[in-house]
Design an enzyme around this catalytic site. Sequence first.
Site, PDB file in Angstrom:
ATOM      1  N   GLY A 266       0.822  -1.215   0.000  1.00 17.37           N
ATOM      2  CA  GLY A 266       0.000   0.000   0.000  1.00 17.37           C
ATOM      3  C   GLY A 266       0.847   1.253   0.000  1.00 17.37           C
ATOM      4  O   GLY A 266       1.042   1.887   1.048  1.00 17.37           O
TER       5      GLY A 266
ATOM      6  N   GLU B 283      12.240  -4.905  -5.667  1.00 14.52           N
ATOM      7  CA  GLU B 283      11.128  -4.795  -6.621  1.00 14.52           C
ATOM      8  C   GLU B 283      11.684  -4.690  -8.037  1.00 14.52           C
ATOM      9  O   GLU B 283      11.083  -5.183  -8.983  1.00 14.52           O
ATOM     10  CB  GLU B 283      10.263  -3.581  -6.269  1.00 14.52           C
ATOM     11  CG  GLU B 283       9.156  -3.332  -7.258  1.00 14.52           C
ATOM     12  CD  GLU B 283       7.950  -2.590  -6.694  1.00 14.52           C
ATOM     13  OE1 GLU B 283       7.954  -2.250  -5.503  1.00 14.52           O
ATOM     14  OE2 GLU B 283       7.021  -2.346  -7.460  1.00 14.52           O
TER      15      GLU B 283
END
Length: 386
Positions: free
Chosen positions: A134, A251
């Site tokens: 988030g 990531e």
Amino acid sequence: MTVSVDRDLGSLSPAAFQERLEAWITEHATQLGEVQPDESLSVEEATASPRLYQRMLFDAGWLRAGWPAEIGGSGGSAERRAQVYESLSVAGFPSPETLPTLEVLVPALVKYSPELARQFVPAFLRGDELWCQGFSETEAGSDMAAMRTRARVADDGWVITGHKVWNSYASVSDRCVLLARTGEQSDRHRGISAFLVDMDTPGVEARPITTMTGRNELSEIYFEDAFVPADRLIGEVNRGWDFAMFLLQWERGMYAWMRQAWLHQKLARLAPLVAEVGPTRELGATYARVTALRLVARRTLRRLADGDFVGPEASIDKLLLSSCEQAVLDLARSTLRGEFELDDSAEADQWRGDFFYTRSASIYGGAAEIQRDIVATRVLGLPRVR
Ligand SMILES: Cc1cc2nc3c(=O)[nH]c(=O)nc-3n(C[C@H](O)[C@H](O)[C@H](O)COP(=O)(O)OP(=O)(O)OC[C@H]3O[C@@H](n4cnc5c(N)ncnc54)[C@H](O)[C@@H]3O)c2cc1C
């Protein structure tokens, strides 16, 4: 489903590990085939078989390798995980769809909050839980330091209010790694903290968004005075940016590695079709590009596995990844012309879904323009243009 359990794979040499891995994949090809997802399904259905697949790999020991023992792993270098993802893809079984999120979130959690990692990651690693990230907001995507979702101090914890968007798998997730503002708005990146939030907390609601692939895999998340206990703070107050920057290397690094394996598999499927109808020159150029991505991602992965801080250089991997994703699926579209647009088969549906998803590769995890800016100013040291 019966699988042989091996808890000590992490301690094997890379070569011995590879040999055991390939033998296991060959031996279990039928079972692996049974847990491959149908990507045209809704996200609820489409994450069910990857969770079974993940559990199967975990029970056999492959998903423990390369993770520390404290979180349910069997130790060894993160490169063992890379071997697993690539070998599965080469055999025609792309890594479970649930794993990229694990690879993005867990290394940073282990570093910044080992206690939270010890407590919560084992269930995530086993496939019993799914987590989401988030970070993004409507006015704070590329400019993440502008985020407005706020965490106010309360008795024994924090109260979260705000709105996140574009959160992968949030509607089917058990927990969320959340960034929220704990300082002043003007503090920008120095006033942000990270939290591990249970998605069933009163006041937390994920609303699915259907993308142009037809899948509802993204969501927006609303936080209305949601209470988060004090011990769910990740790292230190107002140091969430350090956590996020550490996370972004994985990531961009491990994620690029997983995707290059997937892209090589797509190219292998395309090659015989290209041989029949052309365009062979384009196939060669695309293969060279994806191979370059593999080499760059391998270098980054080795540095990350050695504990090196890769930082802004990981943006190079991200840029290469997005251009490769789009090139491979552009090639699919030009090779399967007609069939790509009009055919009703599951295969054509899959190619179309992949094509549309890869359009977002130059947006998710940091848009291409921003990555170029980072490479120009922070890697090459070029002056900022205002
Ligand atoms: C498939 C997908 C999955 C995602 N999953 C997640 C997730 O799990 N969790 C999460 O938190 N977020 C997720 N995101 C959100 C993603 O990180 C953001 O979309 C991304 O950071 C870009 O932000 P934005 O969409 O607000 O676009 P904006 O920041 O509004 O950018 C719009 C355009 O303007 C350009 N632009 C913006 N600023 C500049 C500038 N300074 N200079 C030049 N050009 C600029 C951008 O490059 C882009 O082309 C996901 C997105 C996608 C598409």
